[in-house]
Design an enzyme around this catalytic site. Structure first.
Site, mmCIF file in Angstrom:
data_model
loop_
_atom_site.group_PDB
_atom_site.id
_atom_site.type_symbol
_atom_site.label_atom_id
_atom_site.label_comp_id
_atom_site.label_asym_id
_atom_site.label_seq_id
_atom_site.Cartn_x
_atom_site.Cartn_y
_atom_site.Cartn_z
ATOM 1 N N GLU A 63 26.520 -26.354 4.105
ATOM 2 C CA GLU A 63 26.115 -27.123 2.778
ATOM 3 C C GLU A 63 26.995 -27.207 1.738
ATOM 4 O OE1 GLU A 63 23.216 -23.425 3.406
ATOM 5 O OE2 GLU A 63 21.695 -25.429 3.146
ATOM 6 N N GLU A 93 21.206 -20.770 10.483
ATOM 7 C CA GLU A 93 20.977 -19.346 9.937
ATOM 8 C C GLU A 93 19.794 -18.712 11.165
ATOM 9 O OE1 GLU A 93 22.109 -22.391 8.943
ATOM 10 O OE2 GLU A 93 22.419 -21.900 6.339
ATOM 11 N N GLY A 130 26.382 -21.438 4.376
ATOM 12 C CA GLY A 130 25.839 -22.726 3.558
ATOM 13 C C GLY A 130 27.435 -22.858 2.743
ATOM 14 N N ALA A 180 26.851 -18.524 3.502
ATOM 15 C CA ALA A 180 26.626 -17.338 2.476
ATOM 16 C C ALA A 180 26.990 -15.731 2.915
ATOM 17 C CB ALA A 180 25.188 -17.338 1.653
HETATM 18 N N1 CO8 Z 1 28.783 -12.930 5.116
HETATM 19 C C1 CO8 Z 1 29.559 -11.916 4.877
HETATM 20 N N2 CO8 Z 1 29.903 -11.564 5.783
HETATM 21 C C2 CO8 Z 1 30.898 -12.677 6.329
HETATM 22 C C3 CO8 Z 1 30.414 -13.478 7.126
HETATM 23 C C4 CO8 Z 1 29.207 -14.126 6.246
HETATM 24 N N3 CO8 Z 1 28.046 -15.237 6.033
HETATM 25 N N4 CO8 Z 1 30.684 -14.280 7.889
HETATM 26 C C5 CO8 Z 1 32.091 -13.452 8.112
HETATM 27 N N5 CO8 Z 1 32.112 -12.146 7.809
HETATM 28 C C6 CO8 Z 1 32.932 -11.304 7.708
HETATM 29 C C7 CO8 Z 1 32.797 -9.842 8.449
HETATM 30 O O1 CO8 Z 1 31.502 -9.984 8.403
HETATM 31 C C8 CO8 Z 1 33.918 -9.750 9.547
HETATM 32 O O2 CO8 Z 1 34.044 -8.491 7.768
HETATM 33 P P1 CO8 Z 1 34.257 -6.854 7.942
HETATM 34 O O3 CO8 Z 1 36.029 -7.599 8.811
HETATM 35 O O4 CO8 Z 1 34.274 -6.110 7.338
HETATM 36 O O5 CO8 Z 1 33.400 -6.297 9.574
HETATM 37 C C9 CO8 Z 1 34.888 -10.617 8.556
HETATM 38 O O6 CO8 Z 1 34.342 -11.913 7.579
HETATM 39 C C10 CO8 Z 1 35.403 -11.507 9.391
HETATM 40 O O7 CO8 Z 1 34.807 -11.749 10.659
HETATM 41 P P2 CO8 Z 1 33.935 -11.995 11.890
HETATM 42 O O8 CO8 Z 1 34.984 -10.428 12.543
HETATM 43 O O9 CO8 Z 1 33.142 -11.473 12.247
HETATM 44 O O10 CO8 Z 1 35.395 -12.831 12.832
HETATM 45 P P3 CO8 Z 1 35.112 -13.506 13.857
HETATM 46 O O11 CO8 Z 1 36.263 -13.994 14.186
HETATM 47 O O12 CO8 Z 1 34.429 -12.104 15.077
HETATM 48 O O13 CO8 Z 1 34.113 -14.447 14.093
HETATM 49 C C11 CO8 Z 1 32.217 -16.698 12.566
HETATM 50 C C12 CO8 Z 1 34.343 -16.044 13.116
HETATM 51 C C13 CO8 Z 1 32.113 -16.980 14.057
HETATM 52 C C14 CO8 Z 1 32.058 -17.286 11.512
HETATM 53 C C15 CO8 Z 1 31.763 -14.909 12.256
HETATM 54 O O14 CO8 Z 1 32.149 -14.345 11.506
HETATM 55 C C16 CO8 Z 1 30.007 -15.057 11.816
HETATM 56 O O15 CO8 Z 1 29.114 -15.789 12.561
HETATM 57 N N6 CO8 Z 1 30.100 -14.674 10.762
HETATM 58 C C17 CO8 Z 1 29.266 -15.547 10.250
HETATM 59 C C18 CO8 Z 1 28.166 -17.138 10.173
HETATM 60 C C19 CO8 Z 1 26.526 -16.811 9.840
HETATM 61 O O16 CO8 Z 1 25.557 -16.428 9.938
HETATM 62 N N7 CO8 Z 1 26.304 -17.832 8.741
HETATM 63 C C20 CO8 Z 1 25.674 -18.209 7.814
HETATM 64 C C21 CO8 Z 1 25.252 -16.901 6.968
HETATM 65 S S1 CO8 Z 1 23.662 -17.948 5.828
HETATM 66 C C22 CO8 Z 1 23.968 -18.595 5.304
HETATM 67 O O17 CO8 Z 1 24.795 -19.737 4.710
HETATM 68 C C23 CO8 Z 1 22.328 -19.074 4.305
HETATM 69 C C24 CO8 Z 1 22.594 -20.378 3.334
HETATM 70 C C25 CO8 Z 1 22.084 -20.566 2.571
HETATM 71 C C26 CO8 Z 1 21.984 -19.829 1.164
HETATM 72 C C27 CO8 Z 1 20.904 -20.046 0.251
HETATM 73 C C28 CO8 Z 1 20.260 -19.231 -0.668
HETATM 74 C C29 CO8 Z 1 18.559 -19.666 -1.740
#
Ligand code: CO8
Length: 258
Positions: A112, A132, A109, A66
């Site tokens: 999911e 998460e 997400g 998400a």
């Molecule tokens: N949300 C927003 N932006 C994201 C997300 C995300 N989940 N994942 C990546 N991005 C963005 C980064 O911020 C980055 O943007 P910018 O260039 O502007 O800084 C761009 O995408 C590229 O990402 P990275 O530079 O981080 O790329 P890497 O190759 O270095 O890393 C990863 C890749 C390991 C996937 C890393 O991006 C990461 O850890 N992402 C987050 C993963 C995460 O924590 N996901 C869980 C999110 S919470 C969730 O999903 C809850 C769901 C339930 C919601 C239900 C509501 C009721």
């Protein structure tokens, strides 16, 4: 065709190919993506010419979760009042078959949504996780339930408590994915699989899907009764007559969806 901003929708014969398309955010799922997916899934479900849908992402990410940036500043009252992300049920209510073709990250997400699909076809580059906990939260789109059903308590608990990602091979061994294919073959394999499903009797496809899903929602005795009733019900369809006649006459079935 609807003008989408965050997804791409393409019809290839009887198969709808739906691609998540927010490359700048690794396909992170925000409210706009959800809104567009709801519209695209509803259009697929109501289009008699479409018989299977493939949901995919990019080579690097199916979806990295998400959208953290959309959620970051929200409080409990905001989330609760808007029933944030409550709309995913409209995607899982899709009656016709659809599956996820996953390459790269399927996290939070993203994992999911893949698990909402009827099944997951994974590239050997796929990585699944529920990270998460590292953000101080939990899965929120069904992950704690669907992951536990898919891989059992031990692995689900370890993944949720540590945020550890698992690769495609481990995911296949654990029962999370149906099949792993080389990344370069993912789209071809997905289209072949989708065309196979699209070639089946449409009512039988819906009935098979409904009864397998029943195994997750009800007890064994109830599920078996449900299966038998649906099985009996298909004997009121033209396609059952056609399918069985085609077998006896050694020819392929010619389906009407009736
Ligand atoms: N949300 C927003 N932006 C994201 C997300 C995300 N989940 N994942 C990546 N991005 C963005 C980064 O911020 C980055 O943007 P910018 O260039 O502007 O800084 C761009 O995408 C590229 O990402 P990275 O530079 O981080 O790329 P890497 O190759 O270095 O890393 C990863 C890749 C390991 C996937 C890393 O991006 C990461 O850890 N992402 C987050 C993963 C995460 O924590 N996901 C869980 C999110 S919470 C969730 O999903 C809850 C769901 C339930 C919601 C239900 C509501 C009721």
């Amino acid at each position: 065709m609807t003008d989408y901003q965050t997804i791409l929708v393409e019809q290839r014969g009887a198969v709808t190919l739906l691609t998540l398309n927010r490359p700048q955010a690794l396909n992170a799922l925000n409210s706009e993506v959800l809104k567009e997916l709801i519209t695209a899934f509803a259009a697929y479900d109501s289009d008699e010419g479409q018989r299977c849908l493939v949901l995919t992402g990019s080579e690097k990410a199916f979806a990295a979760g998400a959208d953290i940036k959309e959620m970051q500043a929200q409080g409990f009252a905001d989330m609760y009042a808007s029933n944030f992300f409550g709309g995913w049920e409209r995607v899982t209510d899709t009656r016709k078959p659809w599956f996820a073709a996953v390459a790269g990250y399927a996290l939070g997400g993203g994992c999911e949504v893949a698990m909402m699909a009827d099944f997951i076809l994974a590239a050997d580059t796929a990585r699944f996780g529920q990270p998460e906990i590292k953000l101080g939260v939990t899965p929120g789109m069904g992950g704690s339930q669907r992951l536990t059903h898919a891989v059992g308590k031990a692995k689900a608990m370890e993944m949720c408590l540590t945020g550890r990602m698992i690769g495609a091979e481990e995911a296949e061994r654990a029962g999370l994915v149906a099949r792993v294919v080389p990344a370069a073959e993912l789209l071809n394999e997905a289209m072949k699989t989708a065309e196979t499903i699209a070639g089946m009797a449409p009512l039988a496809a819906i009935a098979n899907k409904e009864m397998v899903n029943a195994a997750f929602e009800q007890g064994l005795a109830q599920g078996i009764r449900f299966e038998r009733r649906l099985f009996h019900g298909l004997f009121g369809s033209e396609d059952q007559k056609e399918g069985m006649a085609a077998f006896v006459e050694k020819r392929p079935g010619n389906w009407t969806g009736r």
